[in-house]
Write a protein that holds these residues in place. Structure first.
Motif, PDB file in Angstrom:
ATOM      1  N   VAL A  94      18.387   0.086  -9.042  1.00  0.00           N
ATOM      2  CA  VAL A  94      18.505   0.957  -7.880  1.00  0.00           C
ATOM      3  C   VAL A  94      18.406   0.103  -6.625  1.00  0.00           C
ATOM      4  O   VAL A  94      17.583  -0.810  -6.549  1.00  0.00           O
ATOM      5  N   LEU A  95      19.276   0.386  -5.659  1.00  0.00           N
ATOM      6  CA  LEU A  95      19.236  -0.327  -4.388  1.00  0.00           C
ATOM      7  C   LEU A  95      18.750   0.633  -3.303  1.00  0.00           C
ATOM      8  O   LEU A  95      19.401   1.638  -3.027  1.00  0.00           O
ATOM      9  N   VAL A  96      17.631   0.302  -2.715  1.00  0.00           N
ATOM     10  CA  VAL A  96      17.059   1.163  -1.687  1.00  0.00           C
ATOM     11  C   VAL A  96      17.560   0.723  -0.315  1.00  0.00           C
ATOM     12  O   VAL A  96      17.448  -0.459   0.030  1.00  0.00           O
ATOM     13  N   PRO A  97      18.119   1.647   0.462  1.00  0.00           N
ATOM     14  CA  PRO A  97      18.657   1.306   1.785  1.00  0.00           C
ATOM     15  C   PRO A  97      17.570   0.836   2.745  1.00  0.00           C
ATOM     16  O   PRO A  97      16.431   1.270   2.651  1.00  0.00           O
ATOM     17  N   THR A  98      17.953  -0.058   3.653  1.00  0.00           N
ATOM     18  CA  THR A  98      17.010  -0.554   4.657  1.00  0.00           C
ATOM     19  C   THR A  98      17.402  -0.032   6.030  1.00  0.00           C
ATOM     20  O   THR A  98      18.515   0.444   6.232  1.00  0.00           O
TER      21      THR A  98
ATOM     22  N   VAL B 109       0.823  -1.204   0.000  1.00  0.00           N
ATOM     23  CA  VAL B 109       0.000   0.000   0.000  1.00  0.00           C
ATOM     24  C   VAL B 109       0.857   1.255   0.000  1.00  0.00           C
ATOM     25  O   VAL B 109       0.592   2.212  -0.719  1.00  0.00           O
ATOM     26  N   GLN B 110       1.891   1.224   0.803  1.00  0.00           N
ATOM     27  CA  GLN B 110       2.770   2.388   0.854  1.00  0.00           C
ATOM     28  C   GLN B 110       3.441   2.592  -0.489  1.00  0.00           C
ATOM     29  O   GLN B 110       3.551   3.712  -0.991  1.00  0.00           O
ATOM     30  N   LEU B 111       3.888   1.498  -1.060  1.00  0.00           N
ATOM     31  CA  LEU B 111       4.528   1.567  -2.367  1.00  0.00           C
ATOM     32  C   LEU B 111       3.548   2.125  -3.399  1.00  0.00           C
ATOM     33  O   LEU B 111       3.862   3.047  -4.162  1.00  0.00           O
ATOM     34  N   LEU B 112       2.371   1.590  -3.382  1.00  0.00           N
ATOM     35  CA  LEU B 112       1.331   2.000  -4.325  1.00  0.00           C
ATOM     36  C   LEU B 112       1.019   3.483  -4.220  1.00  0.00           C
ATOM     37  O   LEU B 112       0.973   4.214  -5.217  1.00  0.00           O
ATOM     38  N   SER B 113       0.810   3.894  -3.003  1.00  0.00           N
ATOM     39  CA  SER B 113       0.453   5.281  -2.776  1.00  0.00           C
ATOM     40  C   SER B 113       1.556   6.224  -3.238  1.00  0.00           C
ATOM     41  O   SER B 113       1.311   7.223  -3.924  1.00  0.00           O
ATOM     42  N   ALA B 114       2.771   5.884  -2.870  1.00  0.00           N
ATOM     43  CA  ALA B 114       3.907   6.712  -3.261  1.00  0.00           C
ATOM     44  C   ALA B 114       4.073   6.734  -4.774  1.00  0.00           C
ATOM     45  O   ALA B 114       4.248   7.791  -5.393  1.00  0.00           O
ATOM     46  N   ALA B 115       3.983   5.573  -5.380  1.00  0.00           N
ATOM     47  CA  ALA B 115       4.161   5.471  -6.829  1.00  0.00           C
ATOM     48  C   ALA B 115       3.113   6.309  -7.551  1.00  0.00           C
ATOM     49  O   ALA B 115       3.427   7.059  -8.486  1.00  0.00           O
ATOM     50  N   SER B 116       1.901   6.172  -7.108  1.00  0.00           N
ATOM     51  CA  SER B 116       0.816   6.914  -7.744  1.00  0.00           C
ATOM     52  C   SER B 116       1.039   8.417  -7.640  1.00  0.00           C
ATOM     53  O   SER B 116       0.841   9.161  -8.607  1.00  0.00           O
ATOM     54  N   GLY B 117       1.466   8.840  -6.459  1.00  0.00           N
ATOM     55  CA  GLY B 117       1.717  10.257  -6.253  1.00  0.00           C
ATOM     56  C   GLY B 117       2.793  10.803  -7.181  1.00  0.00           C
ATOM     57  O   GLY B 117       2.600  11.804  -7.861  1.00  0.00           O
ATOM     58  N   VAL B 118       3.911  10.119  -7.218  1.00  0.00           N
ATOM     59  CA  VAL B 118       5.015  10.562  -8.065  1.00  0.00           C
ATOM     60  C   VAL B 118       4.609  10.556  -9.533  1.00  0.00           C
ATOM     61  O   VAL B 118       4.905  11.481 -10.285  1.00  0.00           O
ATOM     62  N   ALA B 119       3.941   9.505  -9.928  1.00  0.00           N
ATOM     63  CA  ALA B 119       3.526   9.385 -11.326  1.00  0.00           C
ATOM     64  C   ALA B 119       2.665  10.580 -11.714  1.00  0.00           C
ATOM     65  O   ALA B 119       2.950  11.279 -12.702  1.00  0.00           O
ATOM     66  N   LEU B 120       1.642  10.837 -10.942  1.00  0.00           N
ATOM     67  CA  LEU B 120       0.748  11.951 -11.233  1.00  0.00           C
ATOM     68  C   LEU B 120       1.515  13.258 -11.270  1.00  0.00           C
ATOM     69  O   LEU B 120       1.290  14.105 -12.137  1.00  0.00           O
ATOM     70  N   HIS B 121       2.393  13.394 -10.319  1.00  0.00           N
ATOM     71  CA  HIS B 121       3.190  14.609 -10.250  1.00  0.00           C
ATOM     72  C   HIS B 121       3.985  14.822 -11.518  1.00  0.00           C
ATOM     73  O   HIS B 121       4.202  15.939 -11.966  1.00  0.00           O
TER      74      HIS B 121
ATOM     75  N   PRO C 111       9.207   1.173   1.553  1.00  0.00           N
ATOM     76  CA  PRO C 111       8.310   1.009   0.406  1.00  0.00           C
ATOM     77  C   PRO C 111       8.037   2.318  -0.327  1.00  0.00           C
ATOM     78  O   PRO C 111       7.893   2.320  -1.553  1.00  0.00           O
ATOM     79  N   VAL C 112       7.982   3.400   0.409  1.00  0.00           N
ATOM     80  CA  VAL C 112       7.713   4.693  -0.230  1.00  0.00           C
ATOM     81  C   VAL C 112       8.830   5.052  -1.203  1.00  0.00           C
ATOM     82  O   VAL C 112       8.586   5.387  -2.359  1.00  0.00           O
ATOM     83  N   GLY C 113      10.056   4.922  -0.717  1.00  0.00           N
ATOM     84  CA  GLY C 113      11.187   5.203  -1.589  1.00  0.00           C
ATOM     85  C   GLY C 113      11.242   4.240  -2.765  1.00  0.00           C
ATOM     86  O   GLY C 113      11.562   4.618  -3.893  1.00  0.00           O
ATOM     87  N   THR C 114      10.889   3.012  -2.490  1.00  0.00           N
ATOM     88  CA  THR C 114      10.903   1.997  -3.537  1.00  0.00           C
ATOM     89  C   THR C 114       9.895   2.320  -4.638  1.00  0.00           C
ATOM     90  O   THR C 114      10.214   2.262  -5.831  1.00  0.00           O
ATOM     91  N   GLY C 115       8.705   2.680  -4.237  1.00  0.00           N
ATOM     92  CA  GLY C 115       7.674   3.021  -5.211  1.00  0.00           C
ATOM     93  C   GLY C 115       8.074   4.234  -6.036  1.00  0.00           C
ATOM     94  O   GLY C 115       7.907   4.265  -7.259  1.00  0.00           O
TER      95      GLY C 115
ATOM     96  N   ASP D  78      15.467  -2.634  -5.806  1.00  0.00           N
ATOM     97  CA  ASP D  78      15.564  -3.733  -4.851  1.00  0.00           C
ATOM     98  C   ASP D  78      16.220  -3.244  -3.565  1.00  0.00           C
ATOM     99  O   ASP D  78      16.768  -2.140  -3.514  1.00  0.00           O
ATOM    100  N   ASN D  79      16.119  -4.066  -2.541  1.00  0.00           N
ATOM    101  CA  ASN D  79      16.884  -3.808  -1.328  1.00  0.00           C
ATOM    102  C   ASN D  79      18.041  -4.786  -1.298  1.00  0.00           C
ATOM    103  O   ASN D  79      18.011  -5.813  -1.968  1.00  0.00           O
ATOM    104  N   ASP D  80      19.031  -4.473  -0.476  1.00  0.00           N
ATOM    105  CA  ASP D  80      20.117  -5.429  -0.282  1.00  0.00           C
ATOM    106  C   ASP D  80      19.712  -6.354   0.862  1.00  0.00           C
ATOM    107  O   ASP D  80      20.149  -6.184   2.009  1.00  0.00           O
ATOM    108  N   HIS D  81      18.884  -7.324   0.507  1.00  0.00           N
ATOM    109  CA  HIS D  81      18.324  -8.182   1.550  1.00  0.00           C
ATOM    110  C   HIS D  81      19.373  -8.999   2.285  1.00  0.00           C
ATOM    111  O   HIS D  81      19.281  -9.200   3.490  1.00  0.00           O
ATOM    112  N   ALA D  82      20.356  -9.476   1.546  1.00  0.00           N
ATOM    113  CA  ALA D  82      21.387 -10.285   2.186  1.00  0.00           C
ATOM    114  C   ALA D  82      22.071  -9.487   3.303  1.00  0.00           C
ATOM    115  O   ALA D  82      22.267  -9.984   4.416  1.00  0.00           O
ATOM    116  N   ALA D  83      22.398  -8.245   2.994  1.00  0.00           N
ATOM    117  CA  ALA D  83      23.040  -7.400   4.003  1.00  0.00           C
ATOM    118  C   ALA D  83      22.115  -7.162   5.186  1.00  0.00           C
ATOM    119  O   ALA D  83      22.546  -7.172   6.349  1.00  0.00           O
TER     120      ALA D  83
END
Lengths: 337, 337
Positions: free
Chosen positions: B319-323, B87-99, B295-299, B161-166
């Motif tokens: 792109v690697l998004v920090p966790t 949901v966070q990803l979705l909301s953020a993505a939608s916002g940026v896209a529209l913008h 998720p926001v940054g990811t979206g 993606d995130n660096d899940h292993a790290a």
DNA sequence: CTGTTAGCGCCTTCAC
DNA sequence: GTGAAGGCGCTAACAG
């Protein structure tokens, strides 16, 4: 990799017919002989023809796009609790729309003029706020709108809603049967029809029972924190209520937290019931008695209504979605399993 | 009520210029004298002119629509816990896209051919599954795609993606510092890149430390129930682990529940940490140590990447998004406030 | 019953 | 600098 689109014209040439025939054959229009229709279809399939939606839209004057207003507060982490209703609605609406050949575009609620970068044929606005920008935009463009919850400025607008007053009655009756004598109402700001309906329903219930109403309005957003603050207040003041009905699950969870931190036992010292069921309400211990508003059904119906409004260009009758009260620990139900 | 659209032609007539001039003036093209440009703009404003997006799309060969694959299981109530990330990803993505002038259309994951009723310029697919239908569709139409998490069948596809292993290393280190000697991994089916990354990271960590790995795969969906069942199993069997890392918050909550029902104290008898932070993880008692995947940054990044891919028609670098690891009660942190 | 002809509203060369 | 003409791909009148 340079694969030029297959157009109707290509199909026409391949099938040895004219453009009109292709169009008619592919859209089941006209009274073409079955043989021709099949021949055209085969040619289309073989060439991998897919209609150009945009061109079709332009010619038909219809975009096939439905707008759905979103007011997910991405920047308010605390309020993530009450998104569940919306997500279910969104998911259901999107599914039905796609199934019926329409696409759902998200239109996050923004202040100021919403600039929607696509043509749309209609819009769904969930819990419209006063002077809702998207509502004005749709009106200005003469596009049909369906609201979820009523538009307070224009209550006869087509909408999908629950009978919140009845749901409140049901919950209050339940708490009364479980021993509550002075249930209070914790509500958010009454700028949505559902909050007003709850308040009205609450007052009607109190009047019918001859009990003194006590309405508290939560300040500071629809968050658990807001519910907590409000609850700390009226749970420690004079005339502590022995039951609380809240208009939102996040508020109820705040009350829940406040009650526990004050050492109040639920349901013995305090009963809690709320509007809008959620995973959080189910998982709390004791679990919170809640009213399921059927977001899936609501989303589905909203789309259906909107499509009807678009295709029949009339104002469809409002729809009332039934609710379900789930009795849980905060009103004395014992956990099953 | 019969308000006919204002077209460029109307503006041209009103401003006393030609269509081209109107187009150029409104799109800051050509080298028009400022006076002309202003005159045209004023005429447009006054008439309330708004471009017809569909016509523009047809002419430019670009729809302005981005697809976002959704796999919200509307029919699986139990799994509502882990929707928060999406949901966070979705909301953020939608916002940026529209913008940025793009519209986001939801494309719920369906089995079989996904029939998207609109033309789209690109797609975002979250956690693509093997043979993802939407991925194939986009590929077939030659449309750029950005995935969130890697496409296991085509790992060089543009993605966020995130660096899940790290992240896993970090969490395991934390639990080890807090005394864990044989942390286990509770994972869902390894058909997403993030699960594989977690498993690989876990094994690498164990190898480096010389501790025996113990990987349990949860059966029956990504639900709290699945986590509960799995946990009951390995918490009552021989060699009970003293710490568990799970690949999903709902699994962690299931473990949490199982531990409590078995009378195990957290963190003393069992530490718990998980991927993907959530409100539920924060609200549990003790609260669950979790890794915030942003998720926001990811979206946001996914949309940016996709727009880049569309406009520059090349494959943008991943792109690697920090966790962020949030230490909480299940690993021994004491609640603040 | 089928094919021809205009648009849908905008963008974009190309001459003027 | 500005205007005229053609085209994006499809639909819908109108003929034939």
């Amino acid at each position: 990799m340079t694969r030029s689109r297959v157009s109707m014209k290509d199909v026409a040439v391949a099938a040895g017919v004219s453009l009109t025939t292709v169009s008619d054959a592919l859209n089941d229009r006209g009274r073409l002989p079955e043989a021709t229709r099949r021949r055209v279809r085969e040619a289309a399939d073989q060439l991998g023809y897919a209609p150009h939606r945009t061109a079709r839209s332009l010619a038909k004057g219809r975009s096939g796009i439905l707008l759905l207003s979103v007011s997910l507060p991405e920047s308010t982490p605390g309020s993530a609790v009450d998104i569940e209703f919306f997500v279910q609605l969104l998911s259901a609406a999107s599914g039905v729309a796609l199934h019926r050949g329409w696409a759902l575009v998200l239109a996050p609620a923004t202040e100021g003029e919403p600039s929607v970068p696509v043509d749309f044929d209609g819009a769904i606005v969930v819990d419209p706020r006063p002077h809702d920008p998207l509502l004005r935009l749709a009106d200005a463009e003469g596009k049909p709108v369906v609201t979820v919850g009523r538009d307070l400025e224009q209550p006869d607008r087509p909408h999908v809603d629950n009978d919140h007053a009845a749901a409140v009655h049901q919950a209050l009756d339940l708490m009364a049967r479980a021993g509550a004598e002075r249930p209070a109402l914790l509500a958010s700001a009454p700028d949505s029809s559902y909050v007003r309906d709850c308040v009205d329903g609450y007052h009607a219930w109190c009047a019918a029972r001859g009990s003194a109403p006590r309405v508290v309005t939560a300040k500071g957003g629809l968050t658990q924190g807001a519910g907590y603050e409000a609850a700390r207040d009226f749970l420690t003041g004079p005339d502590r209520p022995d039951a609380v009905f809240t208009t939102l699950d996040s508020l109820a969870l705040g009350v829940h937290l406040a009650a526990r931190s004050l050492g109040l036992r639920m349901p013995d010292d305090l009963q809690v019931a709320t509007l809008s069921d959620s995973e959080a309400a189910r998982q709390a211990r004791p679990a919170v008695t809640a009213i399921d508003l059927d977001p899936v059904g609501t989303g589905r119906d909203a789309v259906q209504l909107l499509i009807t409004a678009i295709e029949e260009s009339g104002a469809p009758a409002p729809v009332l979605v039934p609710t379900t009260l789930h009795e849980r620990g905060t009103t004395g139900a014992t956990a099953a399993g």
